[in-house]
Structures are given as structure tokens and as C-alpha cells.
Design an enzyme around this catalytic site. Structure first.
Site, short mmCIF file in Angstrom:
data_model
loop_
_atom_site.label_atom_id
_atom_site.label_comp_id
_atom_site.label_asym_id
_atom_site.label_seq_id
_atom_site.Cartn_x
_atom_site.Cartn_y
_atom_site.Cartn_z
N ASP A 1 0.84 -1.20 -0.11
CA ASP A 1 0.26 0.15 -0.19
C ASP A 1 0.85 1.45 -0.08
OD1 ASP A 1 -2.12 1.31 0.14
OD2 ASP A 1 -2.41 1.11 2.30
N ASN B 1 -10.67 -2.06 -5.96
CA ASN B 1 -10.37 -1.96 -6.40
C ASN B 1 -10.67 -0.96 -7.84
OD1 ASN B 1 -7.51 -2.78 -4.87
ND2 ASN B 1 -8.12 -1.66 -4.57
C1 IPE Z 1 -5.26 -2.85 0.17
O1 IPE Z 1 -5.17 -1.30 -0.59
C2 IPE Z 1 -5.35 -3.28 -0.97
C3 IPE Z 1 -3.96 -3.56 -1.88
C4 IPE Z 1 -3.32 -3.34 -1.22
C5 IPE Z 1 -4.00 -4.08 -3.85
P1 IPE Z 1 -6.49 -0.08 -0.88
O2 IPE Z 1 -5.60 0.38 -0.59
O3 IPE Z 1 -7.03 -0.46 -1.67
O4 IPE Z 1 -6.90 -0.40 1.31
P2 IPE Z 1 -8.32 0.05 1.04
O5 IPE Z 1 -8.10 1.16 0.70
O6 IPE Z 1 -6.89 1.52 2.14
O7 IPE Z 1 -8.72 -0.08 3.10
C1 IPE Z 2 -1.49 0.31 -3.50
O1 IPE Z 2 -1.71 2.27 -3.25
C2 IPE Z 2 -2.03 -0.15 -4.58
C3 IPE Z 2 -3.33 -0.75 -5.01
C4 IPE Z 2 -4.29 -1.13 -3.99
C5 IPE Z 2 -4.08 -1.11 -6.27
P1 IPE Z 2 -2.28 2.44 -3.24
O2 IPE Z 2 -2.45 2.89 -4.83
O3 IPE Z 2 -3.72 2.09 -2.58
O4 IPE Z 2 -1.73 4.21 -2.60
P2 IPE Z 2 -2.45 4.86 -1.59
O5 IPE Z 2 -2.98 3.78 -0.69
O6 IPE Z 2 -3.56 5.20 -2.42
O7 IPE Z 2 -1.14 5.81 -1.08
MG MG Z 3 -3.87 1.88 -0.61
#
Ligand code: IPE
Ligand code: IPE
Ligand code: MG
Length: 246
Positions: free
Chosen positions: A24, A72
């Protein structure tokens, strides 16, 4: 030279058999640099490469990475399409190195929602690397733990309705065989990057007794040394499984 016997060294605590990572912080990494979110996802893919290599070098037998959740899909369409593009790129360009390094690649998630060419690339990659044994690398794509548990429950309900099994035949082992992780040990170490401290629908059944390590590092900055630190933290933990101190 002294001939006195050396005191026995205590055995080092065993390392984790299965490390799972919620990758993340790509978006925040990009935002901090005034870049579009996709730039963070690109650097996130570089981190995947480093961490897969690092896990192999550290002797981690099973590594599971959360790359795209069932939730997602709710992101803006251009971001979803960038992520799918990066996934295509990863499957095509990393396969050779993964194979050379003895990695067995498996993609965990609901494939029904994925584009046909990605599903074909996944099957080809799994076939090519299927007999490798140095490290299992599982990438969770279109994965959601509730979706997984519901589908397992439906499959078992269908078997009961068809008279193939009885309700009382459904025990933990039987249930686990219906999960997408069938045959894998449960994660014993779950790492989440970026400072968020939640599970976000990842491996809910399998992480029942995982040790949780939350790190502030954003995923694009994560590397072998961070993995090593998380493993060191895991080794310091005392695992009890509901019992009393040993
Ligand atoms: C969790 O991260 C899913 C992945 C790392 C693929 P998200 O960024 O989607 O989760 P939330 O929305 O912060 O819970
Ligand atoms: C993790 O990074 C990747 C996926 C969940 C696909 P994020 O895209 O969630 O990054 P933040 O949480 O917005 O920083
Ligand atoms: Mg995220």
C-alpha cells in the site's frame, strides 16, 4: 587455545514460512512528488521485483502479494486500466527472471473479472513455473477474502445438496480445500506498508494467527532490508495460539 566447551547457542527462532504483504502507498508516494498516481504504481512494480528477489535470498519459502482487490474496481477507470496494463507488463517481462530464479508463480483471485489476454498470460506463467521449488510467489489479483469465503461456502453447499457430503463432513481442513490458497501454509507474517493498520479484506480466514507488522514505508520505497526488519520483528514475537506462555 582454550579447550573448554562453548556454551550451547540457543537455536534462533525460526523464520516465517509464509510472508503475505499488503502493498500500500503507491498513490501517496506519487502525490508527495507531484506525480500522477500511475507513476507510484510503476515504482510499486519495481518494488515487487526487488522484494521477490529479496525474499528468495532470505529463504522465505512462500511470498503472497496483494496487488488488486475486488474493491479496487471502484477506482477511476483510467487508474484501473493503468493497473491492468502494469499487470500485463509484469506478467510478460518478469516471467523469465522469476523462472530462472526458481519461483513458482500463482495468481490468486477471481479470474472471471479479468480480461481474456491476462487470464491466458496467467495460465502460461503458471504452467511454465509450475514445477519450480525455490520459492512460491502468489500474486492476489481481483482478490477479496469475503468473495473467496462465499464461493467456498457455495461450493460446499452444492455438494451437500447433491448428497456428495454431509454437513458434518465440513471441518476446517475440508473448508480450506475450497479456498484459493488450498495447499499453501497459512501466512505466519502479514506486513502492511504505508502506515495503514487494517486488513482490507485480505486472507481473512488464513491470517487467523498471523503476526501483523505495520510499517510506515510507502510500498515504492520498500525493499529487501525492510523485509528483513519485518522478519526480525516476527522472530521476536511470542506466538501462543490461545495457549499459555511456554
Ligand atoms: C488494499 O489496499 C488492497 C491492495 C493493496 C491491493 P487499498 O489501498 O485498496 O485499501 P484501503 O482502501 O486503504 O482499505
Ligand atoms: C497500493 O497503493 C496499490 C493498490 C491498492 C492497487 P494505493 O494505490 O492504494 O496507494 P494509496 O493508498 O492511495 O497511497
Ligand atoms: Mg491504498
Amino acid at each position: 587455545m582454550s579447550t573448554a566447551p562453548r556454551p550451547a547457542q540457543p537455536d534462533p527462532a525460526p523464520g516465517p514460512q509464509h510472508v503475505a504483504i499488503i502493498m500500500d502507498g503507491n498513490g501517496r508516494w506519487a502525490k508527495a512528488r507531484g506525480l500522477p498516481r500511475v507513476a507510484g504504481h510503476r515504482r510499486g512494480a519495481d518494488a515487487v521485483r526487488r522484494v521477490v528477489r529479496g525474499a528468495g535470498e532470505l529463504g522465505v519459502p512462500v511470498l503472497t502479494l496483494f496487488a488488486f482487490s475486488t474493491e479496487n474496481w471502484g477506482r477511476p477507470a483510467d487508474e484501473v486500466s493503468d493497473l491492468m496494463g502494469l499487470l500485463r507488463h509484469y506478467l510478460r517481462n518478469e516471467l523469465e527472471e522469476l523462472h530462472r530464479n526458481g519461483a513458482r508463480l500463482r495468481v490468486i483471485g477471481n479470474r472471471d473479472g479479468l480480461a481474456g489476454d491476462i487470464v491466458r498470460d496467467i495460465s502460461d506463467a503458471e504452467r511454465l513455473t509450475g514445477s519450480n521449488a525455490r520459492i512460491d510467489v502468489n500474486i492476489c489479483i481481483n482478490y477479496g477474502a469475503r468473495d473467496e469465503i462465499l464461493r467456498a461456502s457455495r461450493n460446499l453447499a452444492r455438494r451437500v445438496a447433491a448428497g456428495e457430503i454431509k454437513p458434518d463432513d465440513i471441518d476446517e481442513a475440508r473448508f480450506e480445500r475450497e479456498l484459493l490458497t488450498a495447499g499453501l501454509p497459512d501466512p505466519d507474517l502479514l506486513i502492511r506498508t504505508s502506515g495503514e493498520q487494517r486488513i482490507s479484506n485480505f486472507l481473512l480466514w488464513q491470517c487467523a494467527y498471523a503476526e501483523l507488522v505495520f510499517v510506515d514505508t510507502l510500498w515504492p520505497d520498500f525493499g529487501k532490508e525492510h523485509l528483513e526488519q519485518a522478519i526480525a520483528e516476527f522472530r521476536r514475537r511470542e506466538r501462543r495460539y490461545g495457549g499459555v506462555r511456554g
